[in-house]
Design a protein around this motif. Structure first.
Motif, mmCIF file in Angstrom:
data_model
loop_
_atom_site.group_PDB
_atom_site.id
_atom_site.type_symbol
_atom_site.label_atom_id
_atom_site.label_comp_id
_atom_site.label_asym_id
_atom_site.label_seq_id
_atom_site.Cartn_x
_atom_site.Cartn_y
_atom_site.Cartn_z
ATOM 1 N N GLY A 35 42.528 11.719 -3.988
ATOM 2 C CA GLY A 35 41.507 12.449 -4.699
ATOM 3 C C GLY A 35 41.214 13.747 -3.998
ATOM 4 O O GLY A 35 41.657 13.991 -2.883
ATOM 5 N N ASP A 36 40.464 14.561 -4.650
ATOM 6 C CA ASP A 36 40.070 15.840 -4.094
ATOM 7 C C ASP A 36 38.617 15.722 -3.699
ATOM 8 O O ASP A 36 37.731 15.684 -4.546
ATOM 9 C CB ASP A 36 40.273 16.935 -5.143
ATOM 10 N N GLU A 37 38.350 15.601 -2.414
ATOM 11 C CA GLU A 37 36.996 15.386 -1.925
ATOM 12 C C GLU A 37 36.084 16.549 -2.277
ATOM 13 O O GLU A 37 34.893 16.385 -2.467
ATOM 14 C CB GLU A 37 36.999 15.153 -0.409
ATOM 15 N N ARG A 38 36.630 17.776 -2.387
ATOM 16 C CA ARG A 38 35.781 18.929 -2.706
ATOM 17 C C ARG A 38 35.236 18.835 -4.111
ATOM 18 O O ARG A 38 34.092 19.143 -4.368
ATOM 19 C CB ARG A 38 36.565 20.222 -2.539
ATOM 20 N N VAL A 71 43.144 8.359 -13.813
ATOM 21 C CA VAL A 71 43.109 9.714 -13.268
ATOM 22 C C VAL A 71 42.004 10.518 -13.952
ATOM 23 O O VAL A 71 41.631 10.226 -15.086
ATOM 24 C CB VAL A 71 44.470 10.418 -13.446
ATOM 25 N N PRO A 72 41.484 11.553 -13.283
ATOM 26 C CA PRO A 72 40.394 12.331 -13.871
ATOM 27 C C PRO A 72 40.819 13.352 -14.914
ATOM 28 O O PRO A 72 39.986 13.853 -15.656
ATOM 29 C CB PRO A 72 39.759 13.017 -12.664
ATOM 30 N N SER A 73 42.109 13.699 -14.988
ATOM 31 C CA SER A 73 42.526 14.747 -15.925
ATOM 32 C C SER A 73 43.927 14.452 -16.463
ATOM 33 O O SER A 73 44.694 13.708 -15.864
ATOM 34 C CB SER A 73 42.529 16.106 -15.231
ATOM 35 N N PHE A 74 44.241 15.102 -17.604
ATOM 36 C CA PHE A 74 45.576 14.960 -18.174
ATOM 37 C C PHE A 74 46.629 15.557 -17.244
ATOM 38 O O PHE A 74 47.753 15.073 -17.180
ATOM 39 C CB PHE A 74 45.639 15.608 -19.562
ATOM 40 N N LYS A 75 46.265 16.599 -16.516
ATOM 41 C CA LYS A 75 47.202 17.202 -15.553
ATOM 42 C C LYS A 75 47.602 16.166 -14.497
ATOM 43 O O LYS A 75 48.780 16.013 -14.179
ATOM 44 C CB LYS A 75 46.562 18.425 -14.898
ATOM 45 N N ASP A 76 46.603 15.464 -13.955
ATOM 46 C CA ASP A 76 46.901 14.410 -12.978
ATOM 47 C C ASP A 76 47.721 13.297 -13.613
ATOM 48 O O ASP A 76 48.614 12.736 -12.976
ATOM 49 C CB ASP A 76 45.609 13.828 -12.401
ATOM 50 N N ALA A 77 47.425 12.965 -14.864
ATOM 51 C CA ALA A 77 48.173 11.908 -15.553
ATOM 52 C C ALA A 77 49.647 12.259 -15.626
ATOM 53 O O ALA A 77 50.511 11.441 -15.295
ATOM 54 C CB ALA A 77 47.606 11.689 -16.953
ATOM 55 N N ASP A 78 49.937 13.488 -16.050
ATOM 56 C CA ASP A 78 51.336 13.912 -16.142
ATOM 57 C C ASP A 78 52.021 13.828 -14.782
ATOM 58 O O ASP A 78 53.147 13.341 -14.670
ATOM 59 C CB ASP A 78 51.428 15.342 -16.671
ATOM 60 N N GLU A 79 51.338 14.281 -13.746
ATOM 61 C CA GLU A 79 51.920 14.283 -12.404
ATOM 62 C C GLU A 79 52.204 12.867 -11.902
ATOM 63 O O GLU A 79 53.307 12.561 -11.469
ATOM 64 C CB GLU A 79 50.982 14.991 -11.426
ATOM 65 N N ARG A 104 45.645 4.515 -21.349
ATOM 66 C CA ARG A 104 44.284 4.962 -21.613
ATOM 67 C C ARG A 104 44.174 6.396 -21.125
ATOM 68 O O ARG A 104 44.489 6.683 -19.982
ATOM 69 C CB ARG A 104 43.308 4.070 -20.860
ATOM 70 N N PRO A 105 43.710 7.311 -21.979
ATOM 71 C CA PRO A 105 43.606 8.702 -21.529
ATOM 72 C C PRO A 105 42.488 8.859 -20.501
ATOM 73 O O PRO A 105 41.583 8.027 -20.432
ATOM 74 C CB PRO A 105 43.263 9.458 -22.812
ATOM 75 N N PRO A 106 42.546 9.915 -19.708
ATOM 76 C CA PRO A 106 41.449 10.169 -18.775
ATOM 77 C C PRO A 106 40.170 10.540 -19.533
ATOM 78 O O PRO A 106 40.231 11.028 -20.662
ATOM 79 C CB PRO A 106 41.930 11.349 -17.940
ATOM 80 N N TYR A 107 39.049 10.291 -18.923
ATOM 81 C CA TYR A 107 37.758 10.675 -19.493
ATOM 82 C C TYR A 107 37.458 12.087 -19.006
ATOM 83 O O TYR A 107 37.028 12.290 -17.877
ATOM 84 C CB TYR A 107 36.669 9.703 -19.032
#
Length: 189
Positions: A35-38, A71-79, A104-107
């Motif tokens: 995850g991205d702590e920032r 994952v939090p985003s579709f970008k992360d899902a693809d990766e 399940r898609p990200p929220y």
């Protein structure tokens, strides 16, 4: 399959017969999930189910595992789906076959969803409690609707131990949450 968390092997909570029984630390969200702590974004992996050979300390002929990736985003899902589907064996004579995809898609909260949350937060303040906006990394029906309409998720009662054998709710949150839902129904257009 055993899930490995921070360098130590632990049994999957859906252990096959003959495997060590449920370890409450295993197969749950953990710092190793990344995850991205920032930004507060978190990715969540979970060993859902697995099977291995017939006896301990024997190399199985076949084994399988199901992975729950949130994952939090579709970008992360693809990766990450791409990385998981590209897994290969690093051992001679062992074949790895990976199939599937994100179920399940990200929220991803939209501007309309953020506006709806601000309205719900104002109503909660009028009732007498703070409605805190958190991203849990969970998967609900809200994951399917958030991309299409303003969506609030997690308006139920407060508690702890979600989806565990010790899951519980706080009775003190029943009335305030019921009042919040009632007021939201009255005020939404």
């Amino acid at each position: 399959m055993r899930s490995v968390h921070q360098g130590r092997a632990r049994a999957c909570r859906h252990a096959a017969p003959g495997w060590p029984q449920r370890d409450p630390r295993a197969c749950q969200r953990h710092p190793g999930a990344g995850g991205d702590e920032r930004s507060g974004a978190r990715r969540h992996r979970q060993c859902r189910r697995g099977a291995r050979g017939t006896r301990p300390n024997v190399t199985p002929e076949e084994a399988y595992a199901e992975i729950d990736l949130r994952v939090p985003s579709f970008k992360d899902a693809d990766e990450f789906v791409g990385k998981i589907l590209a897994l290969t064996s690093k051992t001679d004579g062992v074949t790895v076959k990976v199939t599937g995809g994100l179920n399940r898609p990200p929220y991803e909260k939209s501007n309309a969803g953020a506006s709806l949350y601000e309205h719900a937060k104002t109503v909660a303040t009028e009732i007498g409690f703070d409605l805190v906006d958190v991203h849990t990394g969970g998967g609900s029906d809200g994951n399917f609707t958030a991309a299409h309409t303003a969506t609030l998720d997690g308006l139920g009662v407060d508690g702890k131990g979600a989806h565990t054998h010790y899951e519980q709710l706080y009775v003190s949150s029943l009335a305030p949450r019921a009042r919040l839902l009632h007021r939201l129904y009255q005020t939404l257009r």
